[in-house]
Design an enzyme around this catalytic site. Structure first.
Site, PDB file in Angstrom:
ATOM      1  N   ARG A   1      96.116  23.913  67.811  1.00  0.00           N
ATOM      2  CA  ARG A   1      96.033  22.570  67.253  1.00  0.00           C
ATOM      3  C   ARG A   1      97.231  22.254  66.360  1.00  0.00           C
ATOM      4  NH1 ARG A   1      90.106  22.994  64.729  1.00  0.00           N
ATOM      5  NH2 ARG A   1      90.592  20.892  63.975  1.00  0.00           N
TER       6      ARG A   1
ATOM      7  N   LEU B   1      85.997  31.048  68.474  1.00  0.00           N
ATOM      8  CA  LEU B   1      86.490  29.723  68.826  1.00  0.00           C
ATOM      9  C   LEU B   1      86.135  28.789  67.685  1.00  0.00           C
ATOM     10  CD1 LEU B   1      85.325  29.300  72.560  1.00  0.00           C
ATOM     11  CD2 LEU B   1      87.623  29.864  71.762  1.00  0.00           C
ATOM     12  N   ASP B   2      86.995  27.809  67.431  1.00  0.00           N
ATOM     13  CA  ASP B   2      86.649  26.794  66.437  1.00  0.00           C
ATOM     14  C   ASP B   2      85.356  26.101  66.853  1.00  0.00           C
ATOM     15  OD1 ASP B   2      88.981  27.366  65.091  1.00  0.00           O
ATOM     16  OD2 ASP B   2      90.101  25.678  65.923  1.00  0.00           O
ATOM     17  N   ARG B   3      84.647  25.594  65.872  1.00  0.00           N
ATOM     18  CA  ARG B   3      83.355  24.939  66.137  1.00  0.00           C
ATOM     19  C   ARG B   3      83.475  23.827  67.183  1.00  0.00           C
ATOM     20  NH1 ARG B   3      79.556  21.917  61.557  1.00  0.00           N
ATOM     21  NH2 ARG B   3      77.857  21.356  62.975  1.00  0.00           N
TER      22      ARG B   3
END
Length: 315
Positions: free
Chosen positions: A241, A139-141
């Site tokens: 995103r 997962l992205d930060r």
């Protein structure tokens, strides 16, 4: 490691190359050093020299020579113990095969790129007795929600198989800026990843990119915002995103692809200053003969508070 170790390979470890086994077994040791001890014959399998491509079998006895772990590669001594302990309370499911954690926004899944540690390093600190802990996906930060970790190599193999076959279901929820177009239920747009000189990764829609598909569904409309469900069919970097931005409705709190003016207003009005992208649900099988398992992760307090604030403006 100051002395020779003899490791008997079990069924869960069998089938992998000896170099990959050593990379996992000797965490923190540079790969160049691992290939050097293999080349010199310091590693023996059943008392014989082997090449890096040798696939270990159950019952094999592996001789691992003394290897010095570089200080820079060891677990950082300044690891944030408070955050490590907080992660324990974020575990929402655990079995003999997997751990699912509700990853907080702002914590990377692994260390690197200037970060001293991530979720996987923290879990290894929490579970020093665990022989094997590896990320199944990432997962992205700044993204929160369900993060799946394998506790066995066999579990990791099977879960990766489900990912490849698109049988591991991942569902996200996001708050998009503006009115999501009803006609946009699927975004099919190739994504190209670029790395800037600073090391920052930027992704854009480009015909030269890799095929990328995300399915979207409107869940609720607000005055100026839309709550959407997002299900990625492919798994590209920053996919949801960038596809939201491409649809004309960037995600709230997205510093790379979002609307900075609206994000500033939400911060000033409601104190909301994080990316509104949450991995809400995972559906997978732990083993081939097990039933599908569904695990869900609740929103954190900042999202809950923002949702309550926006509810008053719902139309």
């Amino acid at each position: 490691m100051s002395k020779v170790q003899f490791v008997t390979i079990d069924a869960d470890q069998a089938g992998q190359r000896i170099d990959n086994f050593l990379i996992t077994f000797l965490k923190g040791v540079p790969k160049s050093r691992i290939y050097r001890i293999l080349r010199k014959g310091e590693v023996r399998v059943n008392k014989k020299r082997v090449k890096p491509v040798y696939k270990i079998q159950a019952g094999d006895q592996v001789r691992v020579p003394p290897v010095e772990v570089s200080q820079s590669s060891e677990a950082p001594i300044n690891i944030n113990l408070d955050k490590v302990q907080q992660l324990e309370s974020q575990i929402i499911y655990e079995s003999d095969h997997v751990i699912v954690i509700n990853k907080p926004s702002g914590i990377a899944v692994h260390g690197g790129s200037g970060l001293s540690f991530g979720v996987i390093e923290a879990l290894r600190q929490l579970r020093p007795e665990a022989r094997y802990l590896e990320l199944v996906h990432r997962l992205d930060r700044d993204t929160s929600g369900c993060l799946l970790i394998a506790k066995k190599r066999s579990a990791l193999r099977y879960l990766h198989e489900q990912l490849r076959d698109k049988k591991l279901y991942k569902e996200y929820v996001a708050l998009a800026v503006g009115r999501w177009p009803k006609s946009t239920q699927r975004v099919d747009a190739p994504l190209l990843k670029n790395t800037l000189k600073s090391g920052e990764r930027i992704v854009k829609v480009d015909e030269a990119g890799k095929p990328s598909i995300t399915d979207f569904k409107i869940e609720r409309k607000y005055d100026g915002f839309t709550l959407v469900q997002a299900v990625p069919v492919t798994g590209r970097t920053h996919q949801i995103r960038v596809h939201a931005q491409f649809a004309g409705c960037p995600l709230v709190g997205d510093p790379k692809y979002g609307n900075s003016d609206i994000d500033r207003e939400l911060n000033e009005s409601f104190g909301f200053n994080r990316l509104f992208l949450h991995a809400r649900k995972l559906k997978f099988r732990e083993q081939r003969d097990s039933k599908p398992l569904v695990v869900s992760a609740e929103f954190d307090e900042p999202i809950e508070q923002l949702m309550k604030s926006l509810n008053n403006e719902a139309i």
